[in-house]
Design a protein around this motif. Structure first.
Motif, PDB file in Angstrom:
ATOM      1  N   VAL A   1       0.838  -1.206   0.000  1.00 43.30           N
ATOM      2  CA  VAL A   1       0.000   0.000   0.000  1.00 43.30           C
ATOM      3  C   VAL A   1       0.874   1.257   0.000  1.00 43.30           C
ATOM      4  O   VAL A   1       0.598   2.216  -0.723  1.00 43.30           O
ATOM      5  CB  VAL A   1      -0.971  -0.014   1.204  1.00 43.30           C
ATOM      6  N   PHE A   2       1.934   1.248   0.774  1.00 41.79           N
ATOM      7  CA  PHE A   2       2.862   2.374   0.830  1.00 41.79           C
ATOM      8  C   PHE A   2       3.493   2.597  -0.546  1.00 41.79           C
ATOM      9  O   PHE A   2       3.570   3.733  -1.032  1.00 41.79           O
ATOM     10  CB  PHE A   2       3.932   2.085   1.884  1.00 41.79           C
ATOM     11  N   GLY A   3       3.922   1.526  -1.186  1.00 39.92           N
ATOM     12  CA  GLY A   3       4.535   1.629  -2.511  1.00 39.92           C
ATOM     13  C   GLY A   3       3.563   2.110  -3.571  1.00 39.92           C
ATOM     14  O   GLY A   3       3.922   2.908  -4.445  1.00 39.92           O
ATOM     15  N   LEU A   4       2.326   1.634  -3.506  1.00 38.07           N
ATOM     16  CA  LEU A   4       1.323   2.105  -4.461  1.00 38.07           C
ATOM     17  C   LEU A   4       1.063   3.596  -4.297  1.00 38.07           C
ATOM     18  O   LEU A   4       0.902   4.323  -5.284  1.00 38.07           O
ATOM     19  CB  LEU A   4       0.014   1.325  -4.286  1.00 38.07           C
ATOM     20  N   GLY A   5       1.040   4.047  -3.055  1.00 33.54           N
ATOM     21  CA  GLY A   5       0.867   5.480  -2.808  1.00 33.54           C
ATOM     22  C   GLY A   5       2.017   6.301  -3.365  1.00 33.54           C
ATOM     23  O   GLY A   5       1.809   7.352  -3.975  1.00 33.54           O
ATOM     24  N   LEU A   6       3.236   5.806  -3.172  1.00 35.36           N
ATOM     25  CA  LEU A   6       4.399   6.519  -3.706  1.00 35.36           C
ATOM     26  C   LEU A   6       4.417   6.506  -5.234  1.00 35.36           C
ATOM     27  O   LEU A   6       4.818   7.474  -5.868  1.00 35.36           O
ATOM     28  CB  LEU A   6       5.692   5.891  -3.179  1.00 35.36           C
ATOM     29  N   GLY A   7       3.980   5.395  -5.811  1.00 35.18           N
ATOM     30  CA  GLY A   7       4.009   5.271  -7.268  1.00 35.18           C
ATOM     31  C   GLY A   7       2.903   6.041  -7.971  1.00 35.18           C
ATOM     32  O   GLY A   7       3.134   6.707  -8.980  1.00 35.18           O
ATOM     33  N   PHE A   8       1.701   5.952  -7.443  1.00 35.18           N
ATOM     34  CA  PHE A   8       0.563   6.561  -8.118  1.00 35.18           C
ATOM     35  C   PHE A   8       0.207   7.945  -7.576  1.00 35.18           C
ATOM     36  O   PHE A   8      -0.571   8.662  -8.204  1.00 35.18           O
ATOM     37  CB  PHE A   8      -0.666   5.649  -8.023  1.00 35.18           C
ATOM     38  N   GLY A   9       0.743   8.333  -6.432  1.00 33.81           N
ATOM     39  CA  GLY A   9       0.439   9.638  -5.856  1.00 33.81           C
ATOM     40  C   GLY A   9       0.727  10.804  -6.797  1.00 33.81           C
ATOM     41  O   GLY A   9      -0.137  11.659  -6.995  1.00 33.81           O
ATOM     42  N   PRO A  10       1.911  10.852  -7.401  1.00 38.74           N
ATOM     43  CA  PRO A  10       2.184  11.958  -8.331  1.00 38.74           C
ATOM     44  C   PRO A  10       1.274  11.954  -9.558  1.00 38.74           C
ATOM     45  O   PRO A  10       0.884  13.013 -10.050  1.00 38.74           O
ATOM     46  CB  PRO A  10       3.644  11.728  -8.742  1.00 38.74           C
ATOM     47  N   VAL A  11       0.916  10.776 -10.037  1.00 39.04           N
ATOM     48  CA  VAL A  11       0.027  10.687 -11.200  1.00 39.04           C
ATOM     49  C   VAL A  11      -1.365  11.210 -10.838  1.00 39.04           C
ATOM     50  O   VAL A  11      -1.967  11.994 -11.577  1.00 39.04           O
ATOM     51  CB  VAL A  11      -0.047   9.235 -11.719  1.00 39.04           C
ATOM     52  N   VAL A  12      -1.865  10.776  -9.691  1.00 42.85           N
ATOM     53  CA  VAL A  12      -3.181  11.225  -9.246  1.00 42.85           C
ATOM     54  C   VAL A  12      -3.154  12.726  -8.954  1.00 42.85           C
ATOM     55  O   VAL A  12      -4.062  13.462  -9.356  1.00 42.85           O
ATOM     56  CB  VAL A  12      -3.642  10.422  -8.009  1.00 42.85           C
ATOM     57  N   GLY A  13      -2.113  13.193  -8.274  1.00 39.41           N
ATOM     58  CA  GLY A  13      -1.986  14.623  -7.992  1.00 39.41           C
ATOM     59  C   GLY A  13      -1.907  15.459  -9.264  1.00 39.41           C
ATOM     60  O   GLY A  13      -2.527  16.518  -9.366  1.00 39.41           O
ATOM     61  N   GLY A  14      -1.152  14.980 -10.241  1.00 38.18           N
ATOM     62  CA  GLY A  14      -1.062  15.682 -11.523  1.00 38.18           C
ATOM     63  C   GLY A  14      -2.381  15.711 -12.252  1.00 38.18           C
ATOM     64  O   GLY A  14      -2.747  16.717 -12.879  1.00 38.18           O
ATOM     65  N   SER A  15      -3.125  14.622 -12.168  1.00 39.97           N
ATOM     66  CA  SER A  15      -4.448  14.577 -12.808  1.00 39.97           C
ATOM     67  C   SER A  15      -5.410  15.549 -12.142  1.00 39.97           C
ATOM     68  O   SER A  15      -6.165  16.246 -12.820  1.00 39.97           O
ATOM     69  CB  SER A  15      -5.020  13.162 -12.731  1.00 39.97           C
ATOM     70  N   ILE A  16      -5.379  15.589 -10.821  1.00 41.80           N
ATOM     71  CA  ILE A  16      -6.243  16.529 -10.105  1.00 41.80           C
ATOM     72  C   ILE A  16      -5.884  17.964 -10.477  1.00 41.80           C
ATOM     73  O   ILE A  16      -6.765  18.790 -10.744  1.00 41.80           O
ATOM     74  CB  ILE A  16      -6.136  16.311  -8.583  1.00 41.80           C
ATOM     75  N   ALA A  17      -4.600  18.271 -10.530  1.00 43.17           N
ATOM     76  CA  ALA A  17      -4.167  19.625 -10.887  1.00 43.17           C
ATOM     77  C   ALA A  17      -4.526  19.975 -12.330  1.00 43.17           C
ATOM     78  O   ALA A  17      -4.795  21.129 -12.642  1.00 43.17           O
ATOM     79  CB  ALA A  17      -2.671  19.778 -10.660  1.00 43.17           C
ATOM     80  N   SER A  18      -4.565  18.966 -13.198  1.00 48.05           N
ATOM     81  CA  SER A  18      -4.905  19.210 -14.595  1.00 48.05           C
ATOM     82  C   SER A  18      -6.395  19.478 -14.783  1.00 48.05           C
ATOM     83  O   SER A  18      -6.784  20.322 -15.586  1.00 48.05           O
ATOM     84  CB  SER A  18      -4.512  18.016 -15.465  1.00 48.05           C
ATOM     85  N   PHE A  19      -7.231  18.750 -14.054  1.00 45.37           N
ATOM     86  CA  PHE A  19      -8.673  18.874 -14.224  1.00 45.37           C
ATOM     87  C   PHE A  19      -9.293  19.922 -13.306  1.00 45.37           C
ATOM     88  O   PHE A  19     -10.405  20.376 -13.552  1.00 45.37           O
ATOM     89  CB  PHE A  19      -9.361  17.523 -14.011  1.00 45.37           C
ATOM     90  N   ALA A  20      -8.613  20.291 -12.245  1.00 47.05           N
ATOM     91  CA  ALA A  20      -9.093  21.307 -11.320  1.00 47.05           C
ATOM     92  C   ALA A  20      -7.940  22.286 -11.085  1.00 47.05           C
ATOM     93  O   ALA A  20      -7.007  22.340 -11.881  1.00 47.05           O
ATOM     94  CB  ALA A  20      -9.546  20.654 -10.010  1.00 47.05           C
ATOM     95  N   THR A  21      -7.974  23.022 -10.018  1.00 48.56           N
ATOM     96  CA  THR A  21      -6.877  23.932  -9.700  1.00 48.56           C
ATOM     97  C   THR A  21      -5.896  23.247  -8.753  1.00 48.56           C
ATOM     98  O   THR A  21      -6.204  22.205  -8.182  1.00 48.56           O
ATOM     99  CB  THR A  21      -7.416  25.213  -9.035  1.00 48.56           C
ATOM    100  N   TRP A  22      -4.724  23.843  -8.571  1.00 45.73           N
ATOM    101  CA  TRP A  22      -3.694  23.233  -7.724  1.00 45.73           C
ATOM    102  C   TRP A  22      -4.166  23.104  -6.283  1.00 45.73           C
ATOM    103  O   TRP A  22      -3.710  22.217  -5.567  1.00 45.73           O
ATOM    104  CB  TRP A  22      -2.388  24.017  -7.787  1.00 45.73           C
TER     105      TRP A  22
END
Length: 89
Positions: free
Chosen positions: A57-78
């Motif tokens: 779970v820790f590794g999945l968070g580290l791996g996908f966290g930036p992707v999810v954060g980037g997607s949120i920033a792309s579709f909404a505001t920072w």
């Protein structure tokens, strides 16, 4: 609370201070997670399985966290990168 302050921060110094608070809180939570797992699963194969799942779970968070954060920033505001944590919590 620190995520809410980050998302609503009107200035860079307040955002930096709130990010520092987030980092300190994350460090405290990380050490508590290991302590709770160590106490709950004291010996045997259950402990190995518990720490393995924690690592996955820790590794999945580290791996996908930036992707999810980037997607949120792309579709909404920072700000929503931080505010989403408030909704999840």
């Amino acid at each position: 609370i620190a995520s809410l302050i980050c998302g609503l921060a009107p200035s860079a110094p307040l955002l930096i201070a709130a990010r520092f608070l987030q980092g300190v809180s994350a460090a405290a939570m990380l050490s508590c997670q290991v302590a709770v797992l160590s106490h709950q699963f004291q010996s045997g194969p259950e402990r190995g399985v518990a720490f393995a799942w924690w690592g996955v779970v820790f590794g999945l968070g580290l791996g996908f966290g930036p992707v999810v954060g980037g997607s949120i920033a792309s579709f909404a505001t920072w700000e929503w990168v931080f505010l989403i944590h408030v909704l999840i919590a």
